[in-house]
Design a protein around this motif. Structure first.
Motif, PDB file in Angstrom:
ATOM      1  N   MET A   1      -2.158   4.209 -22.516  1.00  0.00           N
ATOM      2  CA  MET A   1      -1.711   5.245 -21.604  1.00  0.00           C
ATOM      3  C   MET A   1      -0.996   4.571 -20.435  1.00  0.00           C
ATOM      4  O   MET A   1      -1.483   3.613 -19.859  1.00  0.00           O
ATOM      5  N   THR A   2       0.163   5.106 -20.099  1.00  0.00           N
ATOM      6  CA  THR A   2       0.895   4.578 -18.959  1.00  0.00           C
ATOM      7  C   THR A   2       0.471   5.300 -17.686  1.00  0.00           C
ATOM      8  O   THR A   2       0.092   6.458 -17.700  1.00  0.00           O
ATOM      9  N   THR A   3       0.570   4.578 -16.598  1.00  0.00           N
ATOM     10  CA  THR A   3       0.212   5.129 -15.299  1.00  0.00           C
ATOM     11  C   THR A   3       1.485   5.381 -14.500  1.00  0.00           C
ATOM     12  O   THR A   3       2.324   4.496 -14.369  1.00  0.00           O
ATOM     13  N   VAL A   4       1.593   6.602 -13.982  1.00  0.00           N
ATOM     14  CA  VAL A   4       2.742   7.007 -13.178  1.00  0.00           C
ATOM     15  C   VAL A   4       2.261   7.314 -11.770  1.00  0.00           C
ATOM     16  O   VAL A   4       1.351   8.124 -11.579  1.00  0.00           O
ATOM     17  N   LEU A   5       2.868   6.657 -10.800  1.00  0.00           N
ATOM     18  CA  LEU A   5       2.618   6.969  -9.395  1.00  0.00           C
ATOM     19  C   LEU A   5       3.666   7.996  -8.984  1.00  0.00           C
ATOM     20  O   LEU A   5       4.861   7.740  -9.074  1.00  0.00           O
ATOM     21  N   SER A   6       3.210   9.160  -8.571  1.00  0.00           N
ATOM     22  CA  SER A   6       4.097  10.277  -8.236  1.00  0.00           C
ATOM     23  C   SER A   6       4.121  10.450  -6.715  1.00  0.00           C
ATOM     24  O   SER A   6       3.179  10.981  -6.122  1.00  0.00           O
ATOM     25  N   VAL A   7       5.210   9.974  -6.098  1.00  0.00           N
ATOM     26  CA  VAL A   7       5.284   9.854  -4.645  1.00  0.00           C
ATOM     27  C   VAL A   7       6.104  10.995  -4.039  1.00  0.00           C
ATOM     28  O   VAL A   7       7.299  11.126  -4.314  1.00  0.00           O
ATOM     29  N   SER A   8       5.455  11.778  -3.204  1.00  0.00           N
ATOM     30  CA  SER A   8       6.151  12.826  -2.462  1.00  0.00           C
ATOM     31  C   SER A   8       6.499  12.293  -1.083  1.00  0.00           C
ATOM     32  O   SER A   8       5.617  11.973  -0.288  1.00  0.00           O
ATOM     33  N   GLY A   9       7.791  12.229  -0.797  1.00  0.00           N
ATOM     34  CA  GLY A   9       8.269  11.768   0.499  1.00  0.00           C
ATOM     35  C   GLY A   9       8.515  12.892   1.473  1.00  0.00           C
ATOM     36  O   GLY A   9       9.236  12.723   2.454  1.00  0.00           O
ATOM     37  N   SER A  10       7.904  14.035   1.232  1.00  0.00           N
ATOM     38  CA  SER A  10       8.081  15.167   2.140  1.00  0.00           C
ATOM     39  C   SER A  10       7.080  15.104   3.286  1.00  0.00           C
ATOM     40  O   SER A  10       5.901  14.843   3.061  1.00  0.00           O
ATOM     41  N   PRO A  11       7.526  15.374   4.494  1.00  0.00           N
ATOM     42  CA  PRO A  11       6.591  15.383   5.622  1.00  0.00           C
ATOM     43  C   PRO A  11       5.749  16.661   5.695  1.00  0.00           C
ATOM     44  O   PRO A  11       4.855  16.760   6.518  1.00  0.00           O
ATOM     45  N   THR A  62      -0.133  -0.037  -1.520  1.00  0.00           N
ATOM     46  CA  THR A  62       0.497  -1.205  -2.147  1.00  0.00           C
ATOM     47  C   THR A  62      -0.154  -1.490  -3.497  1.00  0.00           C
ATOM     48  O   THR A  62       0.529  -1.794  -4.478  1.00  0.00           O
ATOM     49  N   GLU A  63      -1.467  -1.357  -3.561  1.00  0.00           N
ATOM     50  CA  GLU A  63      -2.185  -1.552  -4.823  1.00  0.00           C
ATOM     51  C   GLU A  63      -1.834  -0.477  -5.845  1.00  0.00           C
ATOM     52  O   GLU A  63      -1.735  -0.763  -7.042  1.00  0.00           O
ATOM     53  N   LEU A  64      -1.625   0.753  -5.391  1.00  0.00           N
ATOM     54  CA  LEU A  64      -1.213   1.824  -6.308  1.00  0.00           C
ATOM     55  C   LEU A  64       0.149   1.515  -6.925  1.00  0.00           C
ATOM     56  O   LEU A  64       0.353   1.713  -8.125  1.00  0.00           O
ATOM     57  N   PHE A  65       1.074   1.047  -6.115  1.00  0.00           N
ATOM     58  CA  PHE A  65       2.384   0.673  -6.638  1.00  0.00           C
ATOM     59  C   PHE A  65       2.255  -0.462  -7.650  1.00  0.00           C
ATOM     60  O   PHE A  65       2.897  -0.444  -8.698  1.00  0.00           O
ATOM     61  N   ALA A  66       1.422  -1.439  -7.356  1.00  0.00           N
ATOM     62  CA  ALA A  66       1.246  -2.578  -8.261  1.00  0.00           C
ATOM     63  C   ALA A  66       0.652  -2.144  -9.596  1.00  0.00           C
ATOM     64  O   ALA A  66       1.010  -2.673 -10.642  1.00  0.00           O
ATOM     65  N   ARG A  67      -0.227  -1.173  -9.566  1.00  0.00           N
ATOM     66  CA  ARG A  67      -0.926  -0.696 -10.767  1.00  0.00           C
ATOM     67  C   ARG A  67      -0.044   0.169 -11.664  1.00  0.00           C
ATOM     68  O   ARG A  67      -0.239   0.216 -12.876  1.00  0.00           O
ATOM     69  N   ALA A  68       0.938   0.834 -11.096  1.00  0.00           N
ATOM     70  CA  ALA A  68       1.748   1.808 -11.835  1.00  0.00           C
ATOM     71  C   ALA A  68       2.719   1.144 -12.805  1.00  0.00           C
ATOM     72  O   ALA A  68       3.283   0.097 -12.525  1.00  0.00           O
TER      73      ALA A  68
END
Length: 184
Positions: A1-11, A62-68
């Protein structure tokens, strides 16, 4: 299973950008990906604006980005560029935080005048951060995103079709066939 980090840049928690992204997360989950949502606005402002690299929230992100394996980055477009809160986060990540990652850039905005913000503002930053593959992004007009009374999202047919296509291309780029994932 792949891991996707889903980043919302909305304030904003109630933004169309955020709601659309979470709607698209559901499609990725249905295709067999593990999706980790990240709303940049929830990171303490003191850590972001004070460039506190050692703040526990920044270390965790930073760890979430590394894991994705893959990253979806969605932003509203303001003044022909991505949001300031997203910029603050990207500035705090390691220079090559996207190395070996497949990245899908998404943007929303009120006018087609901002449609090139993905290619001219966001894509160069993602590339400079070492993204292995930046798939075709998509710009969605605010008017094509409707938030229903129950909080769910309806997307205009033409935009929904295009978004389905880019999500499926992203999923394929991650090594997961959308057709096979939906069937099994």
């Amino acid at each position: 299973m792949t891991t996707v980090l889903s980043v919302s840049g909305s304030p904003s928690a109630s933004s169309r950008t955020n709601r659309l992204l979470r709607h698209l997360d559901d499609r990725l989950v249905a295709q067999g990906h593990e999706v980790i949502p990240l709303d940049v606005r929830t990171i303490p402002a003191q850590a972001l604006l004070g460039a506190d690299f050692r703040h526990p929230a920044i270390v965790e992100v930073t760890e979430l980005f590394a894991r994705a394996d893959g990253v979806v980055i969605a932003t509203p477009v303001y003044k022909a560029s991505y949001s300031g809160v997203l910029k603050a986060l990207l500035d705090l990540l390691p220079q090559y935080a996207l190395t070996d990652k497949t990245v899908l850039p998404l943007a929303t905005g009120g006018s087609t005048a901002h449609v090139l913000a993905i290619d001219y503002a966001l894509r160069p930053v993602l590339s400079s951060m070492g993204a292995a593959h930046i798939v075709q992004g998509w710009f969605t007009l605010d008017k094509d995103i409707t938030v229903r009374d129950d909080g769910s999202v309806a997307v205009a047919a033409s935009a929904a079709q295009a978004l389905t296509q880019v999500i499926d291309q992203f999923s394929t780029a991650l090594g997961r066939s959308p057709v096979l994932a939906a069937a099994g």
